[in-house]
Design an enzyme around this catalytic site. Structure first.
Site, PDB file in Angstrom:
ATOM      1  N   GLY A  93       0.861  -1.192   0.000  1.00  0.00           N
ATOM      2  CA  GLY A  93       0.000   0.000   0.000  1.00  0.00           C
ATOM      3  C   GLY A  93       0.886   1.226   0.000  1.00  0.00           C
ATOM      4  O   GLY A  93       1.230   1.762  -1.052  1.00  0.00           O
ATOM      5  N   ASP A 111       0.404  13.330  -7.371  1.00  0.00           N
ATOM      6  CA  ASP A 111       0.662  14.761  -7.157  1.00  0.00           C
ATOM      7  C   ASP A 111      -0.587  15.583  -7.466  1.00  0.00           C
ATOM      8  O   ASP A 111      -0.885  16.559  -6.789  1.00  0.00           O
ATOM      9  CB  ASP A 111       1.777  15.265  -8.096  1.00  0.00           C
ATOM     10  N   GLN A 160     -19.439  16.469  18.761  1.00  0.00           N
ATOM     11  CA  GLN A 160     -19.432  16.907  20.171  1.00  0.00           C
ATOM     12  C   GLN A 160     -20.412  18.067  20.384  1.00  0.00           C
ATOM     13  O   GLN A 160     -21.150  18.088  21.372  1.00  0.00           O
ATOM     14  CB  GLN A 160     -18.003  17.340  20.558  1.00  0.00           C
ATOM     15  N   GLU A 206      -4.762   7.466  -1.053  1.00  0.00           N
ATOM     16  CA  GLU A 206      -3.828   8.262  -1.877  1.00  0.00           C
ATOM     17  C   GLU A 206      -2.623   8.730  -1.054  1.00  0.00           C
ATOM     18  O   GLU A 206      -2.135   9.844  -1.215  1.00  0.00           O
ATOM     19  CB  GLU A 206      -4.570   9.407  -2.559  1.00  0.00           C
TER      20      GLU A 206
HETATM   21  C1  LIG Z   1     -11.756   2.957   1.064  1.00  0.00           C
HETATM   22  C2  LIG Z   1     -10.434   2.862   0.359  1.00  0.00           C
HETATM   23  C3  LIG Z   1     -10.365   3.147  -0.994  1.00  0.00           C
HETATM   24  C4  LIG Z   1      -9.144   3.033  -1.672  1.00  0.00           C
HETATM   25  N1  LIG Z   1      -9.102   3.253  -3.024  1.00  0.00           N
HETATM   26  C5  LIG Z   1      -7.958   2.941  -3.704  1.00  0.00           C
HETATM   27  C6  LIG Z   1      -7.937   2.985  -5.132  1.00  0.00           C
HETATM   28  O1  LIG Z   1      -8.929   3.354  -5.792  1.00  0.00           O
HETATM   29  N2  LIG Z   1      -6.805   2.603  -5.770  1.00  0.00           N
HETATM   30  C7  LIG Z   1      -5.692   2.185  -5.100  1.00  0.00           C
HETATM   31  O2  LIG Z   1      -4.699   1.854  -5.734  1.00  0.00           O
HETATM   32  N3  LIG Z   1      -5.680   2.152  -3.745  1.00  0.00           N
HETATM   33  C8  LIG Z   1      -6.788   2.508  -3.029  1.00  0.00           C
HETATM   34  N4  LIG Z   1      -6.797   2.446  -1.657  1.00  0.00           N
HETATM   35  C9  LIG Z   1      -5.583   2.006  -0.969  1.00  0.00           C
HETATM   36  C10 LIG Z   1      -4.934   3.086  -0.116  1.00  0.00           C
HETATM   37  O3  LIG Z   1      -4.294   4.029  -0.929  1.00  0.00           O
HETATM   38  C11 LIG Z   1      -3.998   2.375   0.868  1.00  0.00           C
HETATM   39  O4  LIG Z   1      -4.819   1.684   1.792  1.00  0.00           O
HETATM   40  C12 LIG Z   1      -3.082   3.331   1.587  1.00  0.00           C
HETATM   41  O5  LIG Z   1      -2.133   3.883   0.702  1.00  0.00           O
HETATM   42  C13 LIG Z   1      -2.333   2.668   2.752  1.00  0.00           C
HETATM   43  O6  LIG Z   1      -1.790   1.440   2.391  1.00  0.00           O
HETATM   44  P1  LIG Z   1      -2.045   0.141   3.304  1.00  0.00           P
HETATM   45  O7  LIG Z   1      -3.515   0.053   3.536  1.00  0.00           O
HETATM   46  O8  LIG Z   1      -1.374  -1.002   2.682  1.00  0.00           O
HETATM   47  O9  LIG Z   1      -1.370   0.498   4.700  1.00  0.00           O
HETATM   48  P2  LIG Z   1       0.172   0.254   5.091  1.00  0.00           P
HETATM   49  O10 LIG Z   1       1.043   0.770   3.999  1.00  0.00           O
HETATM   50  O11 LIG Z   1       0.341  -1.150   5.522  1.00  0.00           O
HETATM   51  O12 LIG Z   1       0.303   1.219   6.359  1.00  0.00           O
HETATM   52  C14 LIG Z   1      -0.134   0.873   7.666  1.00  0.00           C
HETATM   53  C15 LIG Z   1       0.246   2.016   8.603  1.00  0.00           C
HETATM   54  O13 LIG Z   1       1.673   2.175   8.626  1.00  0.00           O
HETATM   55  C16 LIG Z   1       2.005   3.504   8.261  1.00  0.00           C
HETATM   56  N5  LIG Z   1       3.245   3.471   7.487  1.00  0.00           N
HETATM   57  C17 LIG Z   1       3.553   2.702   6.417  1.00  0.00           C
HETATM   58  N6  LIG Z   1       4.787   2.966   5.969  1.00  0.00           N
HETATM   59  C18 LIG Z   1       5.281   3.936   6.782  1.00  0.00           C
HETATM   60  C19 LIG Z   1       6.525   4.637   6.841  1.00  0.00           C
HETATM   61  N7  LIG Z   1       7.510   4.416   5.938  1.00  0.00           N
HETATM   62  N8  LIG Z   1       6.704   5.562   7.815  1.00  0.00           N
HETATM   63  C20 LIG Z   1       5.709   5.819   8.712  1.00  0.00           C
HETATM   64  N9  LIG Z   1       4.527   5.193   8.696  1.00  0.00           N
HETATM   65  C21 LIG Z   1       4.307   4.262   7.748  1.00  0.00           C
HETATM   66  C22 LIG Z   1       0.843   4.002   7.444  1.00  0.00           C
HETATM   67  O14 LIG Z   1       0.760   5.424   7.446  1.00  0.00           O
HETATM   68  C23 LIG Z   1      -0.328   3.362   8.159  1.00  0.00           C
HETATM   69  O15 LIG Z   1      -0.665   4.139   9.283  1.00  0.00           O
HETATM   70  C24 LIG Z   1      -7.985   2.625  -0.956  1.00  0.00           C
HETATM   71  C25 LIG Z   1      -8.063   2.369   0.415  1.00  0.00           C
HETATM   72  C26 LIG Z   1      -9.266   2.465   1.070  1.00  0.00           C
HETATM   73  C27 LIG Z   1      -9.322   2.149   2.540  1.00  0.00           C
END
Ligand SMILES: Cc1cc2nc3c(=O)[nH]c(=O)nc-3n(C[C@H](O)[C@H](O)[C@H](O)COP(=O)(O)OP(=O)(O)OC[C@H]3O[C@@H](n4cnc5c(N)ncnc54)[C@H](O)[C@@H]3O)c2cc1C
Length: 384
Positions: free
Chosen positions: A134, A243, A340, A367
């Site tokens: 992600g 971006d 609230q 995003e």
């Molecule tokens: C409702 C919904 C719609 C979406 N729509 C799309 C879409 O249309 N297309 C698409 O491609 N994606 C989509 N996404 C995916 C979304 O962009 C990802 O969920 C998001 O980028 C986070 O990735 P992850 O869920 O794998 O979390 P992870 O990357 O596993 O992150 C978990 C936590 O760790 C933190 N973290 C991770 N790496 C670091 C770091 N290096 N330093 C500090 N903190 C870190 C993150 O901020 C987060 O708090 C969607 C997600 C949701 C929930």
């Protein structure tokens, strides 16, 4: 440095569009918002309404049926999100899934896809995220293998917004696994391509009127001319897209915050406790003042980021991250405060602020999470 002012004609065109959008939102979107959330239903009627009123291609270049204005685009998303975040996402995802073609598509691809996406004849989506990548998008595992005049794609994408109602989907996959991010490529898949399958439907906290699906690429075979740009440019295209799409998420967040603030301010004037309206309590006046301060500050960042997109400024990455981070956090804090301020009523589905609070949360996640925005911002100051 601020980007140059826009011409009187452009401002007049924007005003006309915003007047129309405000009317449509009041008459058609606001009355449907609670129902869309409760039923978790994609509002096809509102999609058609936005298409009919030319709201789906506003940031597209004029030659492909758009207005060529990111500034007008973010204001339209903001206006719709004041009433319904799921409906605002229809406009925002149309931009997200068109940007890779606008940024790196061939002339033939632009001519084939952009006019149809601008009118809403076709809808698009964007598939970058995978089960194990992600935030760390460069670690994607999906593959695309050249086979004569075709590519064959395999892998799984997750959380893909609106793909279930889309005609096309921009898919990122590795054409050379050994090259890391430099081995990723971007493709235009049609959702009826052989081997392009919808997987699990997600059940969500908020934006419940926007379908979110897994996508399974099962020997998905597409013509080779659907590659966007060159092999190996996919990761760069994905990041350049973000971006310019992060301001769209920021606009959604800002609209949610403004909608909650407006509702809470009115409520305080109407609700009487201790013999006078709640609006006469100084502690609550200060809360409202802080909510207004944060919302306006977020708006200034967003509008400046959108100006930079219009000017193709060199620091759009930095400003896209700044506005998304600020607007997302403001949406979360303002909607939480709005709940609230309404007390117990704020917690009930009869009032819109609990929905707005649930909808706000996603703007801190997709995003690029708020943590990722901070990484992007600090890089501009400190380097990698
Ligand atoms: C409702 C919904 C719609 C979406 N729509 C799309 C879409 O249309 N297309 C698409 O491609 N994606 C989509 N996404 C995916 C979304 O962009 C990802 O969920 C998001 O980028 C986070 O990735 P992850 O869920 O794998 O979390 P992870 O990357 O596993 O992150 C978990 C936590 O760790 C933190 N973290 C991770 N790496 C670091 C770091 N290096 N330093 C500090 N903190 C870190 C993150 O901020 C987060 O708090 C969607 C997600 C949701 C929930």
């Amino acid at each position: 440095m601020l980007a140059p002012e826009r011409s009187a004609e452009m401002l007049e065109a924007e005003q006309m569009i915003l007047d129309t959008v405000r009317k449509l939102v009041k008459e058609k979107v606001e009355p449907r918002a609670a129902e869309i959330d409760a039923k978790g239903e994609y509002p096809k009627d509102l999609r058609d309404l936005f298409a009919k009123n030319d709201l789906l291609g506003i940031p597209f270049p004029e030659e492909y049926g758009g207005l060529g204005s990111f500034q007008t685009y973010v204001k339209v998303v903001e206006e719709i999100a004041k009433a319904c975040a799921s409906s605002a996402l229809i406009v925002a995802v149309q931009e997200l899934g068109a940007l890779p073609i606008m940024i790196a598509g061939s002339d033939a691809q632009k001519q084939k896809y952009l006019p149809k996406l601008a009118t809403g004849e076709w809808m698009t989506s964007y598939a970058l995220t995978e089960p194990t990548s992600g935030s760390d998008a460069a670690n994607m595992r999906s593959t695309a293998v050249r086979d004569g005049d075709h590519y064959v794609l395999n892998g799984t994408k997750v959380f893909i917004t609106n793909v279930a109602v889309a005609d096309i989907c921009i898919v990122f996959a590795m054409t050379d696994k050994e090259q890391g991010p430099k081995g990723a490529s971007a493709f235009i898949c049609h959702t009826d391509d052989p081997g392009f399958k919808l997987g699990k439907v997600e059940h969500k906290m908020g934006i419940r009127g926007s379908p979110t699906n897994e996508v399974i690429l099962d020997n998905c075979r597409i013509p080779a001319d659907r590659l966007i740009g060159n092999e190996g440019e996919g990761f760069q295209i994905a990041m350049k897209t973000l971006d310019k799409s992060r301001p769209g998420v920021a606009a959604q967040a800002l609209g949610i915050a403004q909608g909650a603030l407006d509702f809470a301010a009115k409520y305080l004037k109407d609700r009487v406790a201790f013999g006078k309206p709640l609006s006469k309590q100084q502690g609550l006046q200060w809360m409202i003042a802080d909510m207004e301060l944060e919302t306006q500050a977020a708006r200034l960042l967003l509008y400046e980021a959108a100006r930079k997109c219009d000017e193709a400024a060199p620091d759009v990455t930095h400003w896209g991250a700044l506005c998304k981070l600020k607007c997302g956090d403001v949406a979360m804090s303002v909607t939480t405060d709005a709940v609230q301020l309404l007390g117990g009523y704020g917690y009930m589905t009869e009032y819109p602020v609990e929905r707005m609070m649930r909808d706000a949360k996603i703007t801190q996640i997709y995003e690029g999470t708020q943590q990722i925005q901070r990484i992007v911002i600090s890089r501009a100051l400190l380097g990698k």
